[in-house]
Design a protein around this motif. Sequence first.
Motif, mmCIF file in Angstrom:
data_model
loop_
_atom_site.group_PDB
_atom_site.id
_atom_site.type_symbol
_atom_site.label_atom_id
_atom_site.label_comp_id
_atom_site.label_asym_id
_atom_site.label_seq_id
_atom_site.Cartn_x
_atom_site.Cartn_y
_atom_site.Cartn_z
ATOM 1 N N GLY A 187 33.160 -0.665 -1.043
ATOM 2 C CA GLY A 187 32.363 -1.157 -2.163
ATOM 3 C C GLY A 187 32.959 -2.388 -2.809
ATOM 4 O O GLY A 187 33.696 -3.162 -2.190
ATOM 5 N N ALA A 188 32.673 -2.558 -4.098
ATOM 6 C CA ALA A 188 33.093 -3.758 -4.815
ATOM 7 C C ALA A 188 34.609 -3.898 -4.870
ATOM 8 O O ALA A 188 35.140 -5.005 -4.934
ATOM 9 N N ARG A 189 35.333 -2.765 -4.834
ATOM 10 C CA ARG A 189 36.785 -2.806 -4.962
ATOM 11 C C ARG A 189 37.491 -2.660 -3.623
ATOM 12 O O ARG A 189 38.670 -2.275 -3.574
ATOM 13 N N ILE A 190 36.802 -2.988 -2.540
ATOM 14 C CA ILE A 190 37.459 -2.956 -1.242
ATOM 15 C C ILE A 190 38.635 -3.919 -1.264
ATOM 16 O O ILE A 190 38.603 -4.953 -1.948
ATOM 17 N N CYS A 191 39.704 -3.595 -0.544
ATOM 18 C CA CYS A 191 40.928 -4.400 -0.573
ATOM 19 C C CYS A 191 40.639 -5.857 -0.239
ATOM 20 O O CYS A 191 40.088 -6.169 0.821
ATOM 21 N N ILE A 192 41.018 -6.722 -1.148
ATOM 22 C CA ILE A 192 40.721 -8.145 -0.986
ATOM 23 C C ILE A 192 41.581 -8.784 0.100
ATOM 24 O O ILE A 192 41.286 -9.867 0.590
ATOM 25 N N GLY A 193 42.670 -8.103 0.499
ATOM 26 C CA GLY A 193 43.571 -8.660 1.496
ATOM 27 C C GLY A 193 43.396 -8.094 2.890
ATOM 28 O O GLY A 193 44.241 -8.323 3.759
ATOM 29 N N GLN A 194 42.291 -7.377 3.157
ATOM 30 C CA GLN A 194 42.149 -6.729 4.468
ATOM 31 C C GLN A 194 42.065 -7.745 5.611
ATOM 32 O O GLN A 194 42.630 -7.521 6.689
ATOM 33 N N ASN A 195 41.390 -8.877 5.410
ATOM 34 C CA ASN A 195 41.298 -9.885 6.469
ATOM 35 C C ASN A 195 42.667 -10.503 6.757
ATOM 36 O O ASN A 195 42.992 -10.814 7.911
ATOM 37 N N PHE A 196 43.473 -10.683 5.706
ATOM 38 C CA PHE A 196 44.841 -11.183 5.859
ATOM 39 C C PHE A 196 45.641 -10.231 6.744
ATOM 40 O O PHE A 196 46.310 -10.655 7.696
ATOM 41 N N THR A 197 45.566 -8.933 6.453
ATOM 42 C CA THR A 197 46.322 -7.921 7.205
ATOM 43 C C THR A 197 45.870 -7.854 8.662
ATOM 44 O O THR A 197 46.697 -7.833 9.583
ATOM 45 N N LEU A 198 44.559 -7.823 8.892
ATOM 46 C CA LEU A 198 44.049 -7.707 10.262
ATOM 47 C C LEU A 198 44.372 -8.947 11.087
ATOM 48 O O LEU A 198 44.703 -8.844 12.278
ATOM 49 N N LEU A 199 44.287 -10.132 10.479
ATOM 50 C CA LEU A 199 44.592 -11.363 11.200
ATOM 51 C C LEU A 199 46.070 -11.401 11.577
ATOM 52 O O LEU A 199 46.427 -11.770 12.704
ATOM 53 N N GLU A 200 46.930 -10.987 10.654
ATOM 54 C CA GLU A 200 48.367 -10.948 10.947
ATOM 55 C C GLU A 200 48.659 -9.965 12.076
ATOM 56 O O GLU A 200 49.461 -10.253 12.982
ATOM 57 N N ALA A 201 48.018 -8.796 12.049
ATOM 58 C CA ALA A 201 48.241 -7.787 13.091
ATOM 59 C C ALA A 201 47.776 -8.293 14.456
ATOM 60 O O ALA A 201 48.458 -8.071 15.473
ATOM 61 N N LYS A 202 46.643 -8.968 14.505
ATOM 62 C CA LYS A 202 46.140 -9.501 15.780
ATOM 63 C C LYS A 202 47.076 -10.567 16.340
ATOM 64 O O LYS A 202 47.330 -10.609 17.549
ATOM 65 N N MET A 203 47.600 -11.417 15.465
ATOM 66 C CA MET A 203 48.545 -12.436 15.923
ATOM 67 C C MET A 203 49.817 -11.778 16.455
ATOM 68 O O MET A 203 50.316 -12.144 17.537
#
Length: 546
Positions: free
Chosen positions: A489-505
């Motif tokens: 919802g509205a309070r979904i973690c704002i840093g999730q794309n940061f975390t997933l991109l770092e993990a993929k790299m």
Amino acid sequence: MHYSTFECHINTRQEDMETQRVREMLEATTLVVSIVAAIIIVRWGWKMVKWLWLNPKRLERVLREQGLQANPYKFWVGDLREMMKMHEEARSMPMMSLSHDLSPRLFAFVLHVLHKYGKNSFLWFGPTPRLIVTSPEQIKEVLSKPYDYSKHNLNPLTKYVSPGIVKLEGEKWAKHRKIIGLALNLDKLKTMTETFFQCCDDMARKWEKMLSSSNGKCEVDVCPSLMNLTQDVISRAAFGSSYEEGKQIFDLLTEQAELVATHLQRYHIPFWRFVHAKDFRRIKEIDRMVEDFVKGIIKKKEKALKAGEAIKNHLLGMLLESNHKEIESQRKHNNAGLMSMKDVIDECKFFYFGGQATTSSLLAWTMMLLSRYTDWQTRAREEVLQVFGNQKPNFDGLNRLKIMTMILYEVLRLYPPATWLERSCEKDMKLGNILVPRGVNIFIPTLILQQDQEIWGSDAKEFNPERFSEGISKAGKGDSVVYFPFGWGARICIGQNFTLLEAKMAFSLILQRFWFELSPSYSHAPLLRMTLQPQHGVHVILHKLA
């Protein structure tokens, strides 16, 4: 002679009268002080009685009248004693196999309550009832109404490990999220890809150097390396500084997080804070020290910004830039909702803790699972080599890694960094057919729901990334609200794309250069240290690819 005697008598009488007046004033003052003290004690006593007995019993009556069940309320402690006993017993028992069914170890008491009373049940966290919510429809309603179901009035210790936007509510939360969102959008993340690569490449080179001295094969606990990696990424990507510069901050935050984790569940036990006052003083001292460190970094960045220097590819610079732009656009309006120095410090502290702890948890469990399920490791490697070959991974290619995305989603399903969510009711609320009175907390057991066989099928407790082949919305029974490792919802973690991109790299580089298998010395002991971490590390046998 007679006159002198008379004068002496008069003076003595005046002194006696003065003494009497002073005595009367003292008595009156004492009486007033006693009355005020009595009023304060009575008011304090009344508040304590309301907090520890009358309110819990009133809330218990309201909940039970609707068919909700729980243990009878026990003065002050509620279920805490039984909860801690079952928790310690579960932790002391080793997991005999590499089972992914973590709920009996991490949520022994919650499972006990659910088995004893059913899904319409609640538990007592001290004098506060926690309503266990497992219905997807009710969860969706709670998480979609952040103003009605807030994070206010939860455990005071959480403010030390979840500062910034996580603890904000209302208009201030909305304003901060807008500003931080500008600093964390995909276009800005794209500019950080090079930083991600440099940090991951440094780690991979250290592994290669280690293998070169051991005939291309060795056993290693990868957790320290992965933790250093995530710390380095946060330091460089978030602040433009090296890991060494931020090491003091990370060491302090790690110590603080361990102290908070030790006392979090026991915080409401009577006199616990007084018995362990030394630890609580240290938690506050670390908070001040970290604030001073971060303040120094911020002042240097602000000085550079005011001098007209170009913003580098780091979150702090982007955050300050976004805030300054917001101030300029609202110069003629009220800027009270914009970010102060204290606000920016809190957000930086959250980046330090949240970004590092969440990502290190994801990397560690992904490494363990790919070491155990080598068929999925092979599939992921084939995809990486198909997209990048032996070339440097890039932003567009990372977003095309479908198999890697499926694997990361499944890791987050089985081993979510945050294993539960909690909200408090700011007013009486109607949740489905349940009236939830103000003062009741909502407890959402993320881990239990993400392994529920009714939702995910008979293989719910098994590692099967294939379930995400058509995305999150079609996994399980198709209701994406039962999958929320980053919230919803509205309070979904704002840093999730940061975390997933770092993990993929990270895993693109690891899979390009190494293959790995789980070591016989690996001990499977998931432990909740604010985020879900492997208690004894992740020991793998690392091989250099030919």
